[in-house]
Motif scaffolding. Structure first.
Motif, PDB file in Angstrom:
ATOM      1  N   GLU A 180       0.711  -1.217   0.038  1.00  6.08           N
ATOM      2  CA  GLU A 180      -0.050  -0.164  -0.059  1.00  6.08           C
ATOM      3  C   GLU A 180       0.730   1.440  -0.055  1.00  6.08           C
ATOM      4  OE1 GLU A 180      -0.477  -2.668   1.896  1.00  6.08           O
ATOM      5  OE2 GLU A 180      -2.069  -3.440   0.765  1.00  6.08           O
ATOM      6  N   VAL A 183       1.872   1.592  -3.751  1.00  4.66           N
ATOM      7  CA  VAL A 183       0.840   2.132  -4.497  1.00  4.66           C
ATOM      8  C   VAL A 183       0.663   3.557  -4.400  1.00  4.66           C
ATOM      9  CG1 VAL A 183      -1.765   1.997  -4.684  1.00  4.66           C
ATOM     10  CG2 VAL A 183      -0.271  -0.155  -4.384  1.00  4.66           C
ATOM     11  N   ALA A 184       0.654   3.970  -2.973  1.00  8.93           N
ATOM     12  CA  ALA A 184       0.611   5.685  -2.857  1.00  8.93           C
ATOM     13  C   ALA A 184       1.910   6.250  -3.394  1.00  8.93           C
ATOM     14  CB  ALA A 184       0.232   5.857  -1.209  1.00  8.93           C
ATOM     15  N   ALA A 186       3.999   5.512  -5.904  1.00 13.30           N
ATOM     16  CA  ALA A 186       3.894   5.498  -7.262  1.00 13.30           C
ATOM     17  C   ALA A 186       2.982   6.525  -7.810  1.00 13.30           C
ATOM     18  CB  ALA A 186       3.770   4.231  -7.667  1.00 13.30           C
ATOM     19  N   ALA A 187       1.539   6.422  -7.368  1.00 13.16           N
ATOM     20  CA  ALA A 187       0.502   7.351  -7.795  1.00 13.16           C
ATOM     21  C   ALA A 187       1.040   8.722  -7.433  1.00 13.16           C
ATOM     22  CB  ALA A 187      -0.877   7.124  -6.927  1.00 13.16           C
ATOM     23  N   ASP A 188       1.682   9.277  -6.184  1.00  9.60           N
ATOM     24  CA  ASP A 188       2.043  10.447  -6.171  1.00  9.60           C
ATOM     25  C   ASP A 188       3.328  11.064  -6.868  1.00  9.60           C
ATOM     26  OD1 ASP A 188       0.326  10.654  -3.942  1.00  9.60           O
ATOM     27  OD2 ASP A 188       1.801  10.272  -2.370  1.00  9.60           O
ATOM     28  N   GLY A 190       4.062   9.772 -10.047  1.00 11.86           N
ATOM     29  CA  GLY A 190       3.277   9.931 -11.477  1.00 11.86           C
ATOM     30  C   GLY A 190       4.559   9.090 -12.526  1.00 11.86           C
ATOM     31  N   HIS A 192       6.918   9.778 -14.594  1.00 11.38           N
ATOM     32  CA  HIS A 192       6.840  10.062 -15.930  1.00 11.38           C
ATOM     33  C   HIS A 192       7.713   9.314 -16.822  1.00 11.38           C
ATOM     34  CE1 HIS A 192       4.196  13.289 -14.889  1.00 11.38           C
ATOM     35  NE2 HIS A 192       4.883  13.852 -14.092  1.00 11.38           N
ATOM     36  N   ASP A 195       6.069   3.033 -16.950  1.00 13.71           N
ATOM     37  CA  ASP A 195       4.981   2.338 -16.413  1.00 13.71           C
ATOM     38  C   ASP A 195       5.432   1.630 -15.175  1.00 13.71           C
ATOM     39  OD1 ASP A 195       3.000   3.397 -18.061  1.00 13.71           O
ATOM     40  OD2 ASP A 195       2.915   1.387 -19.419  1.00 13.71           O
ATOM     41  N   TYR A 196       4.565   1.123 -14.328  1.00 20.01           N
ATOM     42  CA  TYR A 196       4.882   0.756 -13.275  1.00 20.01           C
ATOM     43  C   TYR A 196       3.670  -0.484 -12.689  1.00 20.01           C
ATOM     44  CZ  TYR A 196       1.687   3.759 -10.606  1.00 20.01           C
ATOM     45  OH  TYR A 196       0.481   4.366 -10.367  1.00 20.01           O
ATOM     46  N   ARG A 238      -1.254  -7.531  -9.551  1.00 20.28           N
ATOM     47  CA  ARG A 238      -1.456  -6.225 -10.199  1.00 20.28           C
ATOM     48  C   ARG A 238      -0.644  -6.088 -11.812  1.00 20.28           C
ATOM     49  NH1 ARG A 238      -0.620  -4.836  -4.706  1.00 20.28           N
ATOM     50  NH2 ARG A 238      -2.404  -3.948  -3.894  1.00 20.28           N
TER      51      ARG A 238
END
Length: 284
Positions: A180, A183-184, A186-188, A190, A192, A195-196, A238
């Motif tokens: 978790e 996940v947070a 990688a989302a924060d 971005g 650029h 891909d992840y 995932r």
């Protein structure tokens, strides 16, 4: 494609994830038992006998997948008739052909500059460790990974050296974090230009943009004269989400997390209850 029914459709290709799908996880460890149950072995061979292609599709590097092909005894049977097996490795970044009598033959590889993404992650998680594939031997790592998590040998190198040239895949692992957390993170960030995929724990796979198991399987399908509508795909992680959405029929393993189950057309039994065999027996 609408969900097919037996008698209306026969898979032309079966795409199988390895860890958590063909192989059961060892409780509390980041590794799997390297055994195939008799029921799963028999179900895979019924698919082969029916003329269906079987393709392994995994986040593992190529050298970590050949032993599984050997366990399944995928060679010299229809439809290949002794031709080399198609394998999708490194979450789609590497596609190779293999049989036990030859060295594996890489037929397609996607690479990218991983430096910016790796440095961005390490700014937030300075204790994380980095690995890239050292093909045929194992991995080059910034620090040793926990026992059993990487196949082959590990050789130490500085992070700047690891990302000094284009690579097909980078693994970032933080034993002190959770899935978790990653996940947070990688989302924060971005991330650029890349891909992840977050793995079963604080394990981050970085790959070139647009590369996934689905893109790798698309390449194989073109070579075989098939399309995504011919494919039955089974996975639990995932990194299987794109593959499950892309395939004519995507099936999640029973123990998969909810985001993976939601991406699938159906959910089979868990790996401990031979979920792969349960699904294949529906068609073969």
């Amino acid at each position: 494609m609408s969900t097919p029914e037996p008698g209306d459709w026969t898979p032309g290709l079966v795409a199988l994830d390895i860890d958590g799908t063909l192989l059961a996880w060892v409780d509390g460890a980041g590794t799997t038992y390297e055994t195939i149950t008799p029921r799963v072995h028999a179900a895979v061979h019924r698919a082969l006998d029916a003329g269906t292609h079987v393709v392994l599709a995994s986040g593992r590097s190529p050298h970590g997948m050949t032993a599984i092909a050997d366990l399944l005894e995928l060679f010299g049977l229809p439809p290949g008739g002794g031709e080399r097996l198609w394998v999708v490795a490194s979450n789609g970044a590497v596609i190779f052909r293999y049989d036990p009598g030859h060295e594996l033959e890489v037929v397609h590889e996607e690479t990218f500059d991983a430096g910016p993404a790796v440095r961005a992650v390490l700014q937030q998680r300075p204790g994380a460790i980095v690995a890239i594939e050292d093909r045929g031997r194992g991995y080059r790592v910034s620090s040793p990974f926990p026992d059993g998590e990487l196949s082959g040998e590990m050789s130490l190198a500085e992070v700047d050296d690891l990302v000094s040239r284009p690579v097909s895949r980078v693994i970032i692992r933080d034993p002190d974090a959770t899935a978790e957390d990653f996940v947070a993170l990688a989302a924060d960030l971005g991330l650029h230009g890349t891909d992840y995929v977050v793995g079963w724990t604080a394990w981050l796979d970085l790959t070139p943009v647009g590369v996934s198991k689905a893109s790798g399987l698309e390449h194989v399908c073109r070579e075989l004269g098939l399309t995504s509508s011919d494919v039955l795909a089974i996975g639990d992680g995932r990194n299987d989400i794109e593959m499950l959405r892309w395939a004519g029929r995507g099936v999640a393993m029973g123990q998969a997390v909810e985001v993976v189950r939601e991406a699938a057309d159906d959910v089979t039994e868990t790996v401990h209850d031979d979920g792969v065999a349960v699904e294949l027996e529906r068609w073969f």
